[in-house]
Design a protein around this motif. Structure first.
Motif, short mmCIF file in Angstrom:
data_model
loop_
_atom_site.label_atom_id
_atom_site.label_comp_id
_atom_site.label_asym_id
_atom_site.label_seq_id
_atom_site.Cartn_x
_atom_site.Cartn_y
_atom_site.Cartn_z
N GLN B 409 0.86 -1.18 0.00
CA GLN B 409 0.00 0.00 0.00
C GLN B 409 0.89 1.23 0.00
O GLN B 409 1.56 1.50 0.98
N PRO B 411 1.74 5.13 0.13
CA PRO B 411 1.07 6.36 0.54
C PRO B 411 0.98 7.33 -0.63
O PRO B 411 1.98 7.68 -1.22
N PHE B 412 -0.22 7.71 -0.98
CA PHE B 412 -0.41 8.68 -2.05
C PHE B 412 -0.62 10.06 -1.44
O PHE B 412 -1.07 10.18 -0.30
N ARG B 729 10.56 -4.71 6.15
CA ARG B 729 9.22 -4.36 6.61
C ARG B 729 8.32 -5.57 6.55
O ARG B 729 8.38 -6.36 5.61
N PRO B 732 2.36 -6.20 10.90
CA PRO B 732 2.42 -6.42 12.35
C PRO B 732 1.89 -7.78 12.79
O PRO B 732 2.45 -8.40 13.70
N GLU B 742 8.95 -4.31 16.42
CA GLU B 742 9.50 -3.12 15.76
C GLU B 742 10.92 -2.86 16.26
O GLU B 742 11.17 -2.88 17.47
N LEU B 761 7.57 -2.65 11.54
CA LEU B 761 6.24 -3.20 11.36
C LEU B 761 5.45 -2.22 10.50
O LEU B 761 5.44 -1.02 10.77
N ASP B 762 4.78 -2.73 9.50
CA ASP B 762 4.17 -1.86 8.51
C ASP B 762 2.92 -2.52 7.94
O ASP B 762 3.01 -3.54 7.26
N GLU B 763 1.79 -1.93 8.21
CA GLU B 763 0.53 -2.51 7.72
C GLU B 763 0.40 -2.43 6.21
O GLU B 763 -0.49 -3.04 5.63
N ALA B 764 1.28 -1.65 5.58
CA ALA B 764 1.20 -1.53 4.13
C ALA B 764 1.70 -2.79 3.42
O ALA B 764 1.49 -2.95 2.23
#
Lengths: 168, 794
Positions: B409, B411-412, B729, B732, B742, B761-764
């Motif tokens: 994901q 970031p835009f 990355r 989580p 993390e 940790l990165d939800e993307a």
């Protein structure tokens, strides 16, 4: 934003504050959510006493606006406190009408009784003598002060003592 | 049209203008100069500096020209006593709190405030009270602040909101206490942040890497083009004594408008890196010794001649100029070396014969603004090609549906519609889902070859919505980005994207890596095609085939094999076993010193003439600006001499222009006039990628890892973007199941290789995947950028 959004910054807002902000949000069009920022900040300050960066970030996250835009609003209005202050906020009017009717003595009495200067908080965290307010539109009751959200008019030093004693 | 026009008169000059246009725009176009600070052509009108006050007939007070719309019969005086008095008064107010110490200010000599005060201010100040002082802020490694100089024009604030799409600066406090800043201590992170340096009319925001190292009037300005992405932003190199001191944008409305990315602005800081190569070097045993050009060139010619040509290859940088790439392939092919390529990060070449003439955007950059629907496939356009991203952002703000199928994901900085993030197989199945939905909508059956793929496709609301948007949106596009080109199933993505476009009427476009990816194809820097897309008698092998043990000889043109290539471990191994490796390079990196036998110092983009072709097919030729250090020579001259020394014909060029024109002649001879991106699959059955077991590696090159120069630009490496890119990355939830947290130091294992780096940790990141950066020191000993990896806490 990417990064680590497992926790959201708005998590620190409790249910009551969220309900208040939601109420403000419902008064503005969907695409004008930032209009609710003043109401939201007021609700948060009421709940927490003053606005920390963490709380302002929470408001930004909740409303969906840039954090810096919330800082701009919070730092612009003198009613928002960005530092910890006492439980009760006392604002004495010293504008023309009140000044002519003895506001200076009222202020001096407050400073002496509380042992603090204008802009300071008592060590017990009870009172905060806010930097003076300009006219609060109660000239007919001069001299006056505002404690929290309540107006007190026709003040004398004795009356001030009475008011202070009645507060927690 | 004509009824929209109104007649106005400014300083007695009759003008026609569109009704409602702001007065300052009309006067600017007519060449009538009105002073201003807060007004900027590309930003919204704030009208807060009041410097542009002019006298308007019938108006009781002077009016700000930037916020006064023109109307029929309006009469304006910009230099009347009333206007001048207002301008003078504004100037006096602005200077009350502004320091009057121009000689010690970095902006001195190119300061709008200084210029305007010369024209409109008084020679002496009447103000003798204390001036206010504002604490400086640390907003990162690129922008220096001196906030006492700020005049609160808010151009930087508006830039953040309107152009960068990331509001980081603001005006906090009020009245006397108003300050511009971030309020909390933080760095600005926009990839376009450096533009506020140009926007700032005073010395409040200046370039941190170059401040106080020159005076503006000592600099010599050279037009150039930035080679770090396919946009080809127009820039000015400012030199002092032959050294590049700074880079600023060169206005070109069709390319970069008036902006440049931070990468293009600050990459020059890598020019003087400590490992800059200044003289030819040859390896004698384990020792590197400096030598003269003749010895080194002879060594290269003999070294390559000594190896069987079919066991030799060449890796050419997609940042190299058209001339360099053209001469390199002429020379190599003249020697019989057919294995040459610039597609360093690509791993799937299976459909290369059907590739277009060059990876073309499909349209002009400006046209991206008009698209109503755009599907990005494997593209972090905002960081990969920041100014193409800016165009797309404008479309999105205008209501276009921008969608993405990416490994993570992204970031835009604008509103996006549907997005999918998935592992490589998932990306293919998602795009197959879009194709299937598009076919269903159009009531068509799947063409030959796609059956299995569409059967396995993802079918959900998201892909259907994507198909719908592409079918209905005017000027719809599907763009294959940097990560699509590096995808292990690039051919599948391309076939599906071609099918989606054919079905929906969308345009296919390419956004590959490198500043000259387009030029490299045209110049013939690919294994299977010659210059101008000519077919070859015998095609060379693709890099994945020849970069294997058994490689005998190799030429590297501005390539760092452990950083710039897919599967660095394999590439380094192959090069390590080769009998002869020569590198034309500006920098003597550690990896090159390990595998090469000869190092030839060649000029960077700033030091030599050359041509770059951007993703829209725009040829941009530039002249050299800076003095190349030491014995450094332009690569095109080195290659020409190598051609001469090898006894080959056709290396008599006297200038880079002649080389370029030779290629242009070949394009003309080949009948290349227009070009398109229409892609049709040949009907062969496309197999569904196998489901992969275990944790999948995904990852890409970060914005500040794209080439040898950018990697040596210390200020860029100090940015948050660079720091955030040097981490592994993981989602989580996945981290919890592996017992990781993390910041843990982790060891990544991949086919017997290992690397250590910190974990974020990165939800993307999709679950089941591990994001590992490419083009950074931490992962340069690993292998393929995709495939199974193991993860352990150290």
């Amino acid at each position: 934003m990417a990064g680590n959004p497992t926790q959201r910054k708005s998590d620190v807002l409790n249910a009551h504050v969220r309900a208040e902000i939601d109420d403000w949000l419902s008064r503005y069009p969907q695409d004008q959510r930032q209009s609710a920022v003043l109401g939201a900040l007021r609700a948060v300050q009421h709940e927490h006493g003053h606005l920390t960066t963490e709380l302002m970030d929470a408001v930004a996250d909740y409303i969906g606006m840039p954090e810096i835009a919330v800082y701009e609003v919070a730092s612009f209005y003198s009613m928002f406190e960005l530092e910890p202050v006492g439980r009760h906020t006392i604002s004495v009017c010293t504008n023309v009408s009140c000044m002519l009717r003895g506001a200076d003595q009222i202020l001096a009495h407050l400073e002496q009784r509380l042992g603090i200067r204008l802009g300071e908080t008592t060590p017990d965290g009870r009172f905060f003598l806010k930097r003076e307010e300009e006219c609060l539109a109660a000239c007919c009751g001069a001299p006056m002060m505002q404690v929290d959200h309540v107006y007190y008019e026709h003040l004398t030093p004795e009356k001030v003592d009475e008011i202070l004693d009645s507060l927690e | 049209m004509s009824e929209d026009l109104v007649n106005i008169e400014v300083d007695g000059i009759p003008l026609k203008a569109k009704k409602g246009t702001m007065l300052i725009r009309v006067t600017d176009e007519a060449g009538i100069r009105i002073p201003r600070f807060c007004y900027h052509d590309k930003l919204s009108v704030a009208a807060n500096c009041r410097m542009c006050l002019v006298e308007v007939e019938k108006a009781p007070k002077p009016m700000p020209a930037c916020a006064t719309p023109v109307a029929e019969g309006m009469r304006v005086w910009t230099r009347s006593p009333k206007a001048l008095a207002a301008q003078k008064a504004t100037m006096e107010f602005l200077l009350i709190n502004h320091p009057l110490d121009c000689p010690v200010c970095d902006q001195g000599g190119e300061c709008e405030l200084q210029d305007v005060s010369m024209g409109y201010g008084e020679g002496i100040s009447r103000y003798s009270e204390a001036k206010r002082a504002v604490k400086d802020k640390d907003i990162g490694p690129l922008i220096a602040t001196e906030m006492t100089r700020c005049i609160h024009c808010t151009r930087c604030v508006r830039f953040g909101e309107e152009i960068a799409g990331l509001r980081e600066l603001g005006a906090t406090g009020r009245g006397e206490f108003m300050e511009i800043g971030t309020f909390v201590e933080k760095s600005v992170t926009s990839e376009l942040s450096g533009n506020v340096i140009d926007l700032c009319p005073v010395g409040a925001l200046t370039a941190k890497p170059s401040r106080f190292t020159y005076r503006a009037w000592e600099l010599v300005q050279h037009a150039s083009v930035a080679p770090h992405d396919g946009v080809g932003s127009n820039i000015h190199l400012h030199t002092y004594n032959g050294r590049v001191m700074r880079v600023v944008p060169r206005h070109n409305e069709a390319v970069n408008e008036t902006w440049i990315s931070d990468r293009d602005r600050f990459s020059y800081t890598g020019l003087g890196a400590a490992d800059r190569l200044t003289a030819p070097m040859i390896r004698e045993g384990d020792q590197w010794v400096t030598t003269d050009w003749e010895t080194a060139l002879t060594r290269v010619v003999e070294g390559l001649r000594g190896q069987p040509a079919e066991a030799c290859g060449a890796l050419l940088s997609p940042q190299a100029s058209v001339e360099e790439l053209y001469l390199a392939q002429q020379w190599l092919r003249g020697l019989g070396v057919r294995n040459l390529d610039h597609r360093l990060r690509q791993s799937d070449f299976s459909d290369q014969d059907r590739a277009p003439l060059f990876p073309y955007l499909g349209d002009a950059l400006e046209a991206l603004e008009q698209t109503r629907a755009c599907l990005l496939v494997g593209s972090e356009i905002r960081k990969d090609q920041p100014l193409a991203g800016h165009r797309l952002r404008k479309a999105a703000l205008g209501g276009a549906r921008v969608m993405a199928i990416n490994p993570r994901q992204v970031p835009f900085n604008f509103p996006v519609a549907e997005t999918v993030s998935a592992d490589p197989r998932g990306m293919v199945l998602a795009l197959a889902g879009v194709a299937r939905a598009a076919l269903e909508r159009a009531g068509r059956t799947a063409p030959e070859g796609f059956k299995a793929l569409l059967q396995a496709a993802r079918t959900d609301e998201t892909v259907r919505a994507m198909a719908q948007a592409l079918a209905e949106g005017e000027g719809a596009r599907v763009l294959l980005g940097v990560q699509a080109h590096a995808h292990p199933h690039f051919a599948l993505l391309r076939a599906l994207a071609g099918l989606v476009c054919e079905t929906t009427g969308a345009t296919l476009g390419y956004l590959p890596d490198g500043g000259n990816g387009a030029g490299a194809w045209l110049a013939g820097a690919v294994a299977h095609r010659g210059p101008a897309g000519e077919s070859l008698d015998a095609a060379g092998q693709t890099p994945d085939q020849w970069l294997q043990p058994g490689l005998k000889g190799c030429l590297l043109l501005n390539v760092e094999p452990d950083m710039d290539c897919e599967d660095p471990a394999r590439v380094m191994k192959a090069l390590g076993s080769a009998a002869f490796v020569a590198a034309l390079t500006p920098f003597a990196g550690e990896a090159l010193k390990r595998v090469a036998h000869v190092l030839l110092p060649v000029a960077t983009f700033a030091e030599t003439s050359g041509t770059y072709v951007n993703v829209e097919g725009r040829w941009q030729s530039v002249a050299g600006a800076a003095q190349p250090p030491g014995e450094t020579r332009p690569a095109w001259k080195v290659l020409r001499v190598l051609g001469n020394m090898s006894g080959l014909e056709g290396f008599e060029y006297l200038s880079s222009e002649e080389v370029r024109d030779a290629l242009k002649d070949r394009l003309r001879a080949a009948g290349v006039e227009g070009f398109d991106t229409v892609y049709r699959h040949d009907g062969a059955s496309l197999a569904v990628p196998e489901a992969s077991r275990g944790l999948q590696r995904i990852g890409a090159v970060g914005p500040y890892g794209v080439d040898s120069l950018v990697r040596r630009a210390a200020p860029l490496q100090a940015t948050q973007d660079a720091g955030a890119h040097a981490l592994a990355r993981i989602h989580p939830r996945q981290a919890r199941s592996l017992g990781l947290e993390e910041g843990d130091q982790v060891e990544v294992r991949q086919e017997g290789l290992s690397a250590r780096l910190p974990l974020a940790l990165d939800e993307a990141i999709p679950e089941g995947c591990l994001w590992l950066p490419v083009g950074v020191a931490a992962t340069r000993h690993l292998g393929r950028s995709h495939g199974a990896v193991e993860l352990n806490k150290v």
